[in-house]
Design a protein around this motif. Structure first.
Motif, PDB file in Angstrom:
ATOM      1  N   ALA A  43       0.845  -1.197   0.000  1.00  0.00           N
ATOM      2  CA  ALA A  43       0.000   0.000   0.000  1.00  0.00           C
ATOM      3  C   ALA A  43       0.881   1.249   0.000  1.00  0.00           C
ATOM      4  N   VAL A  47      -2.358   5.438   2.069  1.00  0.00           N
ATOM      5  CA  VAL A  47      -3.396   4.407   2.149  1.00  0.00           C
ATOM      6  C   VAL A  47      -3.263   3.639   3.472  1.00  0.00           C
ATOM      7  N   ALA A  48      -2.031   3.248   3.799  1.00  0.00           N
ATOM      8  CA  ALA A  48      -1.806   2.529   5.052  1.00  0.00           C
ATOM      9  C   ALA A  48      -2.168   3.411   6.253  1.00  0.00           C
ATOM     10  N   CYS A  51      -5.842   3.462   6.717  1.00  0.00           N
ATOM     11  CA  CYS A  51      -6.307   2.243   7.402  1.00  0.00           C
ATOM     12  C   CYS A  51      -6.082   2.378   8.908  1.00  0.00           C
ATOM     13  N   THR A  73       0.993  -2.478   5.872  1.00  0.00           N
ATOM     14  CA  THR A  73      -0.268  -2.027   6.467  1.00  0.00           C
ATOM     15  C   THR A  73      -0.534  -2.763   7.777  1.00  0.00           C
TER      16      THR A  73
END
Ligand SMILES: C[S@@+](CC[C@H](N)C(=O)[O-])C[C@H]1O[C@@H](n2cnc3c(N)ncnc32)[C@H](O)[C@@H]1O
Length: 99
Positions: A43, A47-48, A51, A73
């Motif tokens: 990722a 994006v990570a 999350c 992630t």
């Protein structure tokens, strides 16, 4: 870690996101460098981080990640759930994801 900063979004947007969140964590930086050098499909940083923030927002204590690669992630999720939380990951590949 990105193969190309503008693979999905416009170059200027990608550059803007990159400078918003410089990597300050040594272990995550090491994973990003390893991923970049070995072509690991991980990722992107934002994006990570998304999350992790999402997991924190809902006070998640258990997470399941399907397809973990080198665990980039997974580490974000582990930090979100804390020491009393649990992150379970599965991946059909037993290779080091280095291609
Ligand atoms: C893009 S990478 C994952 C990146 C990771 N989630 C991260 O955030 O860094 C995709 C991963 O999914 C795994 N994968 C592929 N097919 C899968 C399947 N059917 N079930 C679970 N994992 C799978 C691959 O081995 C690879 O590690």
């Amino acid at each position: 870690m990105k193969a190309r900063i503008d693979a999905i979004i416009q170059l200027k947007s990608g550059e803007y996101l990159e400078q918003l969140h410089p990597q300050t964590d040594g272990l995550l930086r090491e994973m990003e460098e390893y991923g970049g050098e070995h072509g690991v499909p991980s990722a992107d940083r934002e994006v990570a981080l998304f999350c992790e923030i999402t997991a924190r927002a809902v006070n998640a204590k258990r997470c399941l990640e399907i397809g973990m690669a080198i665990g980039y992630t997974s580490l974000h999720l582990a930090r979100a759930v804390g020491e009393d939380g649990l992150v379970v990951t599965i991946d059909p590949s037993d290779e080091d994801q280095g291609g």
